[in-house]
Every structure is written in C-alpha cells, then in structure tokens.
Design a protein around this motif. Structure first.
Motif, mmCIF file in Angstrom:
data_model
loop_
_atom_site.group_PDB
_atom_site.id
_atom_site.type_symbol
_atom_site.label_atom_id
_atom_site.label_comp_id
_atom_site.label_asym_id
_atom_site.label_seq_id
_atom_site.Cartn_x
_atom_site.Cartn_y
_atom_site.Cartn_z
ATOM 1 N N GLY A 182 0.677 -1.288 -0.021
ATOM 2 C CA GLY A 182 0.024 0.212 -0.124
ATOM 3 C C GLY A 182 0.849 1.276 0.096
ATOM 4 N N ALA A 183 0.939 1.763 1.215
ATOM 5 C CA ALA A 183 1.917 2.986 1.004
ATOM 6 C C ALA A 183 3.444 2.833 0.875
ATOM 7 N N PRO A 184 4.028 3.580 0.382
ATOM 8 C CA PRO A 184 5.553 3.328 -0.074
ATOM 9 C C PRO A 184 6.308 3.038 1.286
ATOM 10 N N ILE A 302 6.854 28.548 -0.811
ATOM 11 C CA ILE A 302 6.725 27.934 -1.898
ATOM 12 C C ILE A 302 6.301 26.578 -1.730
ATOM 13 N N VAL A 303 5.255 26.231 -2.188
ATOM 14 C CA VAL A 303 4.431 24.781 -1.710
ATOM 15 C C VAL A 303 4.469 23.921 -3.103
ATOM 16 N N ASN A 304 4.875 22.654 -2.972
ATOM 17 C CA ASN A 304 4.777 21.608 -4.000
ATOM 18 C C ASN A 304 3.193 20.990 -3.609
ATOM 19 N N ARG A 305 2.246 21.018 -4.180
ATOM 20 C CA ARG A 305 0.955 20.271 -3.970
ATOM 21 C C ARG A 305 0.523 19.387 -5.047
ATOM 22 N N ILE A 306 1.535 18.296 -5.430
ATOM 23 C CA ILE A 306 1.518 17.276 -6.174
ATOM 24 C C ILE A 306 0.470 16.239 -5.860
ATOM 25 N N ASP A 307 0.165 16.456 -4.493
ATOM 26 C CA ASP A 307 -0.839 15.472 -3.948
ATOM 27 C C ASP A 307 -2.228 15.769 -4.442
ATOM 28 N N VAL A 382 3.716 13.021 -14.736
ATOM 29 C CA VAL A 382 3.424 13.080 -13.525
ATOM 30 C C VAL A 382 4.713 12.730 -12.827
ATOM 31 N N ARG A 383 5.296 11.592 -12.991
ATOM 32 C CA ARG A 383 6.401 10.858 -12.502
ATOM 33 C C ARG A 383 7.511 11.778 -12.575
ATOM 34 N N ASP A 384 7.765 12.460 -13.782
ATOM 35 C CA ASP A 384 8.787 13.076 -14.061
ATOM 36 C C ASP A 384 8.722 14.298 -13.449
ATOM 37 N N TRP A 385 7.515 15.018 -13.138
ATOM 38 C CA TRP A 385 7.510 16.161 -12.154
ATOM 39 C C TRP A 385 7.685 15.865 -10.773
ATOM 40 N N ALA A 386 7.211 14.739 -10.543
ATOM 41 C CA ALA A 386 7.565 14.364 -8.977
ATOM 42 C C ALA A 386 9.196 14.220 -8.755
ATOM 43 N N GLN A 387 9.784 13.606 -9.690
ATOM 44 C CA GLN A 387 11.234 13.370 -9.587
ATOM 45 C C GLN A 387 12.067 14.780 -9.790
ATOM 46 N N GLN A 388 11.379 15.733 -10.376
ATOM 47 C CA GLN A 388 12.132 17.055 -10.281
ATOM 48 C C GLN A 388 11.975 17.647 -8.698
ATOM 49 N N TRP A 389 10.890 17.444 -8.198
ATOM 50 C CA TRP A 389 10.814 18.067 -6.583
ATOM 51 C C TRP A 389 11.788 17.020 -5.778
ATOM 52 N N ARG A 390 11.765 15.876 -6.056
ATOM 53 C CA ARG A 390 12.369 14.949 -4.875
ATOM 54 C C ARG A 390 13.711 15.311 -5.170
ATOM 55 N N ALA A 391 14.525 15.610 -6.365
ATOM 56 C CA ALA A 391 15.791 15.916 -6.575
ATOM 57 C C ALA A 391 16.337 16.920 -5.602
ATOM 58 N N LEU A 392 15.275 17.720 -5.202
ATOM 59 C CA LEU A 392 15.739 18.895 -4.359
ATOM 60 C C LEU A 392 16.091 18.549 -3.071
ATOM 61 N N GLN A 621 4.133 10.726 1.356
ATOM 62 C CA GLN A 621 3.817 9.696 0.946
ATOM 63 C C GLN A 621 3.511 9.635 -0.604
ATOM 64 N N LYS A 622 2.545 10.694 -1.027
ATOM 65 C CA LYS A 622 2.192 10.840 -2.337
ATOM 66 C C LYS A 622 3.434 11.275 -3.279
ATOM 67 N N LEU A 623 4.256 12.041 -2.822
ATOM 68 C CA LEU A 623 5.215 12.478 -3.705
ATOM 69 C C LEU A 623 6.180 11.266 -4.029
ATOM 70 N N VAL A 624 6.575 10.626 -3.027
ATOM 71 C CA VAL A 624 7.482 9.319 -3.132
ATOM 72 C C VAL A 624 6.545 8.418 -4.081
ATOM 73 N N ASP A 625 5.345 8.175 -3.910
ATOM 74 C CA ASP A 625 4.602 7.234 -4.600
ATOM 75 C C ASP A 625 4.732 7.641 -6.044
ATOM 76 N N PHE A 626 4.591 8.665 -6.217
ATOM 77 C CA PHE A 626 4.361 9.272 -7.581
ATOM 78 C C PHE A 626 5.549 9.011 -8.575
ATOM 79 N N SER A 627 6.700 9.676 -7.749
ATOM 80 C CA SER A 627 7.998 9.756 -8.347
ATOM 81 C C SER A 627 8.463 8.173 -8.397
ATOM 82 N N SER A 628 8.175 7.416 -8.010
ATOM 83 C CA SER A 628 8.638 5.868 -8.293
ATOM 84 C C SER A 628 7.495 5.025 -9.031
ATOM 85 N N GLN A 629 6.563 5.617 -9.242
ATOM 86 C CA GLN A 629 5.162 4.807 -9.844
ATOM 87 C C GLN A 629 5.773 4.083 -11.405
#
Length: 685
Positions: A182-184, A302-307, A382-392, A621-629
C-alpha cells in the motif's frame, strides 16, 4: 456503500487498497476546484453511455502482478485485481471490469480465458507491459529505508500503522506473483518535506536576488519569486494588453463593492478598508499607478501540491471505474503575507497584526496564495514532475538549491505556459485569507477568465453559505448523501467566513445523531460529516483541524533563522514554543467536534473520534509514490468488444488481440500500475 468515482474521491471503506468499479458517482471536490460546479464536470454523476452499470462502489482486496512465461507482442505481464464476493456480485457483467481511461483502457476479466487462471475466483486479470526499470528503482530505494511501519491514511488522517513492505523484485523477475504494497516504504523526514513540499527556509524566501522584503526594502519585487513579477506574468501584457498594475488594482478594488460570484446565493459584503491599502500603496508609489516594485507583500512559502493531482474516472472510459490515470500533476503555489511598512497607516483596520519592532513594519493577518495548475497529464509526466521536486532533497539550502527550485517554478509561473487558461497563465485561482479589513476571518477566491481578462471573484469551492450550518436541510443531505459533493440546493459560497476558531460544519438530523454518537471503527457515518467539514475552507482552517485560521502564518518577523509558522495540522506534531516550528514529539490529534454537543462520549481508540493529522507526511507519501510509480504500457484493444461486453453483458473473446496490429511499445499509452489499487483522496487546501 456510497458511490465514488472522481479524482478527488473520499475514503470509501476500511480495506486498502480501494477501487471503484463502473459506478455512477458523486464526489467531494476539494477546496481546490478550478472550475465552477457543473453537473457534467465536477459532480461525477455519470450516465455511462446507454445507462448505469451499477450504483455500487467496490473495493479491491489486493492488486498483484506476474511476468508471463512467454511474452507476446501485446504484453509481458499479468495484473491481478481481487474483489470480495459481495463486491464482485455488484458488477453488471460479473466477468468483466474496465480499467484505465478512454484513451488508455485495459480489460480485467474473470472468465478463465485470455490469461485469467480460473473463472469465477474473483481474481480479475489484465495484460500489459511492465515498467521493469521503475520497479527496480523503487526496490533499490526501499531497500535503503530502515523503517518497520508506516502510517495508513484514511482520508487525510492516520487510521493506524501498518508494517512497511517493499516490492519483492527478485520474486517478480523470477516469475512469481507479487502483491503491491500500500503506502511506500518510507521513513518520514520533516527536513525532506521542507526541501520538496513546504519550502519556508529563510535562504529561499529571503533570497533577495529572487524576491523582495517590503519591510526592509531589500531585494527585488520583480525577481522570479517576487509578488510584482508573478502579477506581471499573470497579466501577460504582450498577449492581453492588460497592464499588470491595473490587474492588481482591479483585483483589490473588488473588496470595495458587494460581490455575488457564480451561483452564490448570499452577496459577499464589501470591505471598505481595502481603499486605505490601495491609497497608501499609491502614495508610496508617488501617485498614479501602483508600483509593483514596491508591492507590500512578502514571500512566506513555496509549496508543491502534487498530492492534489486530479485523476480520471477510470473504467476504461465507460464510467467511474478503477485505474483512472492522471489528468494533471496537482498544483504549485506561492504564499505571500501583506505587510504595512513605513508609509502605510494602521489605524482603522480590524486587527492590524504584529509589529516587527526591528523594522517598524506591521505583519498583518492577510495572506495571498497563487495556486497554479500543473498541466501534465499521464503517468510518465507526473512521475517526471515528482522526480524534479524529489531531486531537491539531495541539495543543501543555498544558491545551487535555489537555482534548481527556480528551474521548477519557472515552468508554471511564466506567462503563456498554459494557452488554454485565462491570459495564458497556469493560475488556477488566487486565494486570500483576511482578518485585517474587518471581522470575521474571511477567505476569497479569484480566477482569470478564459481567454483573457481581469481577475474575477469566484465561488469558494466546497464551502456552502454559512447559514446552512447546523440546519435540518444540511443534516439530511449529509446523512443521505454520504461523502458527496454539495448539490445545487446548497450552492457554494461567494466567500468563506470563519466566525471563530471553533467553527466546524454540521447538520441537524436524527439519523446523523445516531451515526455520530454510536459510530465505531468502520462506520462511515461519522466520516461523512467530518469530510464535508474538512473539505470546506472554513472547517479546514478552524475546529476540524484545530488550526487557528491559517496553515502558513504571516505574523512572525522573518530573519536569518526565523520562518513562517506552520500549523500543527501540517507538521503532525505539537509546536513548542508557539512562535517557531520546533516540534515536541507529541503527535497532533483532534477530537471530533460534533460528538459531545450531541450528548455522545469520545472514544479515544476510535480513529473517527480522535483523528491524527500529519499532512506533510501524507503529502510526502504521495510525492514518493508518484516519483517511483510504474507506468504500465497498455496494449491496443478493440474498444467495440469492451463496450459490447459491458453494455450487453456479452462474453469476451478468448483472444482480445485477435486481428489487432501490434504497436511499438514506446508508442503505447501508459497507466500507473499503483493507481489500479488506490482511490484518490479528497483534498484540502
């Protein structure tokens, strides 16, 4: 069970993961909706082609995958979605489930053919190409996580903790069946969340090459993160002919006259003190047009609301079903606070705020949020967008970090990036939270019209007019429309008033009384009221989360180490002392505000009575999930075959791909594997 199928669906039962299969549905769109309520777009009330397939929502008990022994030109992997006997019996055609979206459907079958092992075993089987590289990357990342258990969220609150499990890649590559966790598998890191989700670090918000502090005069309001620059990009003057200064003044002037946005039934009263702010800004500007280089707004976050990423209705395009893929990648946001430096009067305002004695600058209870839509549909984007944020997360705060962050923010703030939206801007809505002008606290929303124009007042999404609170009509509606969108009989409010920190939404109804007082774990009655209230701006910013009007507060002097105060709802822990974001280790929880007034007793072991909010952890959880989906590649199928099977209950052919020409795998549409087994959650601000 109630019907759910939209991209902002609420919790629907206690089993995880969950799916909604071929259902007509209503859904609660959050305080993030970017369009007025319409029956076609937002309600999720879908009439599927020639009629409804079922009005039931169904939950998957598990989702698993297995490599085929012999890959074909159309697939190399089987996907298994297991349903309970009761839920499978609600299907119009008990042997077929449609998944994915209209442009990327996938058929799941339980007829013992076409890759399905056994007919009628409640395991519905589909075929696709696996995204092995993504599965490998996820397995490698999870192997580095030293965590025994992770929180399981129901809606936005923690229901319980469950064992942390990862992808068993070795078993999958060996041909075995593996169940999706379920959750990453993730150890929550507040430091990471403040690098890639809620960015308030002074090195960012006080980067004077990119933004401006009107209290000290340092910086550049026309820098890429400055208030003046963002309004200049919204105006897009070269394309629209609108002067940015006129755009700002027209926006502020909307407070000076009563407004009746959209379908709102109660006019929003004028707040005449806004004229004083306009006049003072004009005086500071030397008369004439408002000088955006001297905008009295300082950057707070500055806020990332990918969720908030919206999802399609699923069902393979034949109704609200499982596996709806991404329609966008959520939102990117800038949060500003209004300040009154030298040259601005403070007399006459309701609550002028807190004086920063070092700068003689008044920090007011008035915040502004630029909320931009990230128009990146589909699993891979969406995965690419999540990975850009996670790289920070890999970069320490400083010049390199800020340059990387600007590379991200420029993608949604620049003029013309969204040609189909108002003024070509990606702005979804501009929101304000105000206790400065007059009582009470009030939230407003403005949007840019399509194709171009000035900001116009808009209904506050998911918040009905305050006079409905506590009424029989609202109670009846909540009790009989579990977790649905406020209907046209309850039009959204033109503004969201918050009379006190104790504000929450409720309704009078005998059945609702019984559900709320006697509800135990697994009873949806209590969550229906809670989710209605949480989705309303005035509930989320008050008693429903125990927030005191704001989640990002402007009333703190910013300095070398000091940053904007975040709510305990976001941090998930008690803050001590109250003037900074140091957490105590004591978890934040909220007792349901509706139980005691009804004469009930709080049961602290019941997650519907005692809710624990950790919204940054939920978002992480959502950011990690989306970046690795894992983005499945879906083979082409004859849409007429699927439609006939669903509409006429006709059996599927043994070979779904007979007569279909193979397509280069790189050209096939994709669908997130993980989205087959989860349900999007109703969002909040």
């Amino acid at each position: 069970m109630f019907n759910v199928a939209n991209a902002t669906t609420l919790r629907r039962g206690r089993r995880a993961p969950s799916v909604a299969l071929l259902c007509t549905a209503t859904a609660l769109i959050s305080c993030t909706a970017d369009e007025p309520f319409t029956q076609d777009q937002d309600s999720g009330d879908i009439a599927v082609r020639n009629g409804d397939f079922t009005k039931q929502s169904l939950d998957a008990t598990s989702v698993s995958i297995q490599l085929l022994d012999k890959p074909t030109a159309f697939a190399d992997t089987r996907i298994f979605v297991t349903l309970s006997k009761d839920d499978a019996g609600k299907l119009a055609n008990p042997q077929v489930v449609g998944a994915g979206d209209e442009d990327a459907p996938i058929v799941l079958r339980d007829d013992g053919k076409g890759g399905d092992v056994e007919a009628g075993d409640l395991v519905f089987t589909g075929l696709a190409f696996a995204d092995v590289e993504a599965l490998k990357a996820r397995a490698e990342a999870e192997a580095k996580q030293d965590v025994a258990e992770v929180p399981q969220f129901v809606g936005r609150s923690v229901e319980k903790f469950v064992p942390a499990t990862g992808i068993d890649l070795e078993k999958f590559l060996g041909g075995g069946v593996i169940k999706l966790p379920g959750a990453p598998k993730l150890l929550f890191s507040l430091a990471s969340a403040r690098h890639s989700l809620m960015i308030t670090d002074p090195s960012v918000v006080r980067d004077f090459k990119r933004t401006y502090d009107p209290c000290t005069g340092d910086g550049d309001a026309m820098g890429p993160w400055g208030f003046g620059h963002l309004f200049t990009e919204l105006a897009n003057q070269s394309a629209t002919g609108i002067d940015p200064a006129d755009l700002v003044e027209d926006w502020l002037a909307s407070w000076l006259t009563p407004q009746l946005p959209g379908s709102a039934s109660v006019p929003v009263a004028a707040r005449p003190m806004m004229q004083q702010l306009i006049d003072d800004w004009r005086n500071v500007s030397g008369g004439g047009a408002l000088d955006l280089k001297q905008a009295p707004f300082r950057l707070l976050a500055i806020v990332n609301r990918i969720d908030l990423a919206r999802r399609g209705k699923g069902g393979g395009g034949y109704g609200g079903g499982i596996g709806g893929d991404f329609l966008d990648a959520g939102e990117g946001r800038f949060v500003f606070g209004l300040v009154l430096p030298d040259g601005y009067k403070i007399e006459g305002y309701n609550k002028p705020g807190v004086l920063d004695e070092k700068t003689n600058c008044m920090l007011t209870p008035f915040t502004v949020i630029f909320e931009y839509k990230i128009d990146r549909p589909g699993c891979e984007k969406v995965r690419d967008w999540a990975q850009q944020w996670r790289a920070l997360d890999t970069l320490p705060f400083g010049s390199t970090y800020n340059a990387a962050l600007q590379d991200i923010t420029d993608q949604f703030t620049a003029a013309g990036v969204s040609p189909d939206r108002g003024n070509g801007s990606a702005l979804g809505q501009l929101r304000t939270n105000d206790f400065l002008m007059t009582f009470p606290w009030q939230m407003r929303e403005h949007q840019l019209p399509v194709p171009s124009g000035f900001l116009t007042p808009h209904q506050v999404a998911d918040t009905v007019d305050l006079f409905h609170d506590g009424t029989n009509s609202l109670g009846t509606w909540i009790a009989t429309n579990i977790m649905g969108l406020p209907p046209q009989s309850f039009p959204w409010s033109g503004a969201s008033d918050v009379p006190s920190p104790g504000t929450f939404w409720d309704g009078a109804h005998a059945t609702l009384d019984t559900l709320l007082i006697t509800s135990g774990p697994g009873n949806d009655g209590n969550d229906s009221r809670h989710n209605f209230s949480l989705g309303a701006c005035s509930g989320c910013h008050a008693r429903e989360t125990d927030a005191e009007f704001t989640h990002v507060d402007n009333r703190t002097p910013l300095g070398r180490t000091q940053e904007a105060i975040l709510s305990e709802f976001l941090l998930g822990e008690k803050i001590n002392p109250s003037f900074d974001n140091t957490v105590t280790g004591n978890l934040h929880f909220v007792f349901d505000p509706s139980i005691l007034p009804r004469g009930g007793t709080i049961n602290p072991t019941n997650p519907q009575h005692r809710r624990s909010f950790r919204d940054l952890e939920f978002r992480q959880q959502k950011l990690v999930d989306f970046s690795s989906q894992s983005c499945l590649k879906l083979p082409p199928i004859d849409a007429e075959i699927l439609e006939k099977s669903l509409l006429e209950k006709a059996p599927l052919p043994d070979d779904l791909f007979k007569g279909v020409q193979p397509v280069d795998k790189k050209q096939l549409p994709s669908l997130s594997l993980e989205r087959l087994g989860d349900v999007p959650v109703a969002q909040v601000h």
